[in-house]
Write a protein that holds these residues in place. Structure first.
Motif, PDB file in Angstrom:
ATOM      1  N   VAL A 128       1.354  -1.156   0.447  1.00  0.00           N
ATOM      2  CA  VAL A 128       0.007   0.076  -0.166  1.00  0.00           C
ATOM      3  C   VAL A 128       1.213   1.505  -0.066  1.00  0.00           C
ATOM      4  CG1 VAL A 128      -1.927   0.939   1.186  1.00  0.00           C
ATOM      5  CG2 VAL A 128      -1.791  -0.676   0.871  1.00  0.00           C
ATOM      6  N   GLU A 129       2.064   1.539   1.134  1.00  0.00           N
ATOM      7  CA  GLU A 129       2.741   2.110   0.575  1.00  0.00           C
ATOM      8  C   GLU A 129       3.769   3.206  -0.064  1.00  0.00           C
ATOM      9  OE1 GLU A 129       6.374   4.152   3.867  1.00  0.00           O
ATOM     10  OE2 GLU A 129       5.286   2.580   4.285  1.00  0.00           O
ATOM     11  N   ASN A 130       4.482   2.084  -0.233  1.00  0.00           N
ATOM     12  CA  ASN A 130       4.861   1.895  -1.825  1.00  0.00           C
ATOM     13  C   ASN A 130       4.444   1.907  -2.655  1.00  0.00           C
ATOM     14  OD1 ASN A 130       7.994   2.384  -0.904  1.00  0.00           O
ATOM     15  ND2 ASN A 130       7.062   0.467   0.039  1.00  0.00           N
ATOM     16  N   PHE A 131       3.265   1.447  -3.311  1.00  0.00           N
ATOM     17  CA  PHE A 131       2.640   1.177  -4.913  1.00  0.00           C
ATOM     18  C   PHE A 131       0.909   1.466  -5.383  1.00  0.00           C
ATOM     19  CE2 PHE A 131       5.500  -2.210  -4.333  1.00  0.00           C
ATOM     20  CZ  PHE A 131       6.860  -1.593  -4.724  1.00  0.00           C
ATOM     21  N   GLY A 132       0.335   1.485  -3.786  1.00  0.00           N
ATOM     22  CA  GLY A 132      -1.118   1.548  -3.669  1.00  0.00           C
ATOM     23  C   GLY A 132      -1.779   0.496  -3.612  1.00  0.00           C
ATOM     24  N   ILE A 133      -1.510  -0.975  -3.621  1.00  0.00           N
ATOM     25  CA  ILE A 133      -2.063  -1.998  -4.047  1.00  0.00           C
ATOM     26  C   ILE A 133      -2.174  -2.440  -3.010  1.00  0.00           C
ATOM     27  CG2 ILE A 133      -1.886  -4.217  -5.169  1.00  0.00           C
ATOM     28  CD1 ILE A 133       0.047  -3.057  -7.699  1.00  0.00           C
ATOM     29  N   PRO A 134      -3.358  -3.081  -2.035  1.00  0.00           N
ATOM     30  CA  PRO A 134      -4.001  -3.660  -0.929  1.00  0.00           C
ATOM     31  C   PRO A 134      -2.678  -5.014  -0.290  1.00  0.00           C
ATOM     32  CG  PRO A 134      -5.543  -3.705  -2.268  1.00  0.00           C
ATOM     33  CD  PRO A 134      -4.581  -2.748  -3.000  1.00  0.00           C
ATOM     34  N   SER A 135      -2.508  -5.540  -1.859  1.00  0.00           N
ATOM     35  CA  SER A 135      -2.339  -6.735  -1.199  1.00  0.00           C
ATOM     36  C   SER A 135      -1.074  -7.394  -2.847  1.00  0.00           C
ATOM     37  CB  SER A 135      -3.212  -7.957  -0.762  1.00  0.00           C
ATOM     38  OG  SER A 135      -4.063  -8.188  -1.703  1.00  0.00           O
ATOM     39  N   LEU A 136      -1.038  -8.735  -2.085  1.00  0.00           N
ATOM     40  CA  LEU A 136      -0.206  -9.272  -4.013  1.00  0.00           C
ATOM     41  C   LEU A 136      -1.637  -9.360  -4.193  1.00  0.00           C
ATOM     42  CD1 LEU A 136       2.273 -11.104  -2.207  1.00  0.00           C
ATOM     43  CD2 LEU A 136       2.919  -9.451  -3.424  1.00  0.00           C
ATOM     44  N   ASP A 137      -2.476 -10.161  -3.949  1.00  0.00           N
ATOM     45  CA  ASP A 137      -3.514 -10.588  -5.045  1.00  0.00           C
ATOM     46  C   ASP A 137      -4.387  -9.711  -6.505  1.00  0.00           C
ATOM     47  OD1 ASP A 137      -4.607 -12.807  -3.618  1.00  0.00           O
ATOM     48  OD2 ASP A 137      -4.931 -10.720  -2.017  1.00  0.00           O
ATOM     49  N   PRO A 138      -3.778  -8.333  -6.336  1.00  0.00           N
ATOM     50  CA  PRO A 138      -3.779  -7.945  -7.518  1.00  0.00           C
ATOM     51  C   PRO A 138      -3.300  -7.804  -8.542  1.00  0.00           C
ATOM     52  CG  PRO A 138      -4.548  -6.506  -5.643  1.00  0.00           C
ATOM     53  CD  PRO A 138      -3.631  -7.458  -5.079  1.00  0.00           C
ATOM     54  N   LEU A 139      -2.027  -8.861  -8.454  1.00  0.00           N
ATOM     55  CA  LEU A 139      -1.068  -8.803  -9.212  1.00  0.00           C
ATOM     56  C   LEU A 139      -0.802 -10.691  -9.961  1.00  0.00           C
ATOM     57  CD1 LEU A 139       1.835  -6.849  -7.418  1.00  0.00           C
ATOM     58  CD2 LEU A 139       0.434  -6.029  -9.190  1.00  0.00           C
ATOM     59  N   PHE A 140      -1.629 -11.254  -8.961  1.00  0.00           N
ATOM     60  CA  PHE A 140      -1.555 -12.408  -9.443  1.00  0.00           C
ATOM     61  C   PHE A 140      -2.943 -12.768  -9.896  1.00  0.00           C
ATOM     62  CE2 PHE A 140       2.351 -11.348  -7.002  1.00  0.00           C
ATOM     63  CZ  PHE A 140       3.536 -12.272  -7.851  1.00  0.00           C
TER      64      PHE A 140
END
Length: 210
Positions: A128-140
Motif C-alpha cells: 500500500v505504502e509503495n505502490f497503492g496496491i492493498p496486497s499481492l492478490d491484484p498482481l497474481f
C-alpha cells in the motif's frame, strides 16, 4: 522464448524473489535487545518447533508471540515482537512489480511462499505504502501461503496441492525460489525451476523474453 517452453504458470516465492529479506538484520536486532547470556537463543529460534508450527498455520499469531516471550524475554509487548519479527522484511523493488505486470499478459502468475500472518500483514502495508496496491492478490492469479495451506516447502505435498489448485500439469509450472532445497522438492513433482541467487536474477532471467 528463453528457457520458457510449455509453461502455463510462473510461480514465485516471496522472500528474495519478490520482496528483499535480511535475516542477519533481525539477528543483529535481537543481539542488541538481549543480554549477552541469551544470545545463544537466537540461533535456536529460526529452526525452532514453534516457528515451524507458526509458518504452517498450526498455532495462532498470539500463540507465536507467547512462545517468543518464553523463548527470549517475558516482558516484550505484542507490538515490539511484531516489529522485531518484521524487521527482516525490506523493500520490494519497483522493477519487480513492473515485471510482474508485464508477465501477466502472457502467463498465469502465482505465489508460493513459506510465510505467516504477521509477515503478510506487513507485506500488505509495504504494498500500500509503495505502490497503492492493498496486497499481492491484484498482481497474481493465485497466492498460496504456507500458513493458509498448512503445508510448507520443501514438502512434496505442497507442490502437488498447488499444481492441483492451478489445474495444470506440474511440468507446465516454472517455479522461482532462492533456496535450492525448495527447488529440489518442486522438481520431484515435475516442476520446471530456476534459482534466484542475486537481486537482479529475476529481472535478468526475463530480459530476452519481454
Amino acid at each position: 522464448m528463453k528457457s520458457i517452453k510449455n509453461v502455463d504458470f510462473l510461480l514465485f516465492d516471496l522472500g528474495n524473489v519478490i520482496i528483499n529479506i535480511d535475516y542477519q538484520f533481525t539477528i543483529n536486532e535481537l543481539k542488541n535487545l538481549l543480554p549477552e547470556n541469551k544470545n545463544h537463543l537466537i540461533e535456536l529460534f529460526f529452526p525452532s518447533n514453534f516457528h515451524k508450527q507458526y509458518e504452517m498455520g498450526l498455532i495462532s499469531s498470539q500463540n507465536f508471540r507467547d512462545e517468543i516471550r518464553m523463548h527470549f524475554q517475558s516482558d516484550w509487548s505484542d507490538v515490539q515482537i511484531d516489529q522485531i519479527w518484521n524487521s527482516l522484511l525490506k523493500d520490494i523493488p519497483l522493477e519487480r512489480i513492473d515485471l510482474i505486470k508485464k508477465l501477466r499478459a502472457d502467463f498465469g502468475l502465482a505465489v508460493l511462499s513459506n510465510t505467516n500472518e504477521i509477515h503478510i500483514k506487513k507485506v500488505n502495508e509495504i504494498m500500500v505504502e509503495n505502490f497503492g496496491i492493498p496486497s499481492l492478490d491484484p498482481l497474481f492469479d493465485q497466492v498460496y501461503f504456507s500458513h493458509e495451506l498448512q503445508l510448507a516447502k520443501p514438502n512434496v505435498e505442497i507442490y502437488e496441492v498447488v499444481a492441483d489448485k492451478l489445474k495444470t500439469d506440474p511440468s507446465k509450472i516454472l517455479f522461482f525460489d532462492d533456496l535450492e532445497q525448495n527447488l529440489l522438492g518442486a522438481q520431484t513433482v515435475g516442476y520446471q525451476t530456476h534459482l534466484i541467487n542475486h537481486p537482479k536474477a529475476l529481472t535478468g532471467f526475463f530480459e530476452d523474453v519481454l
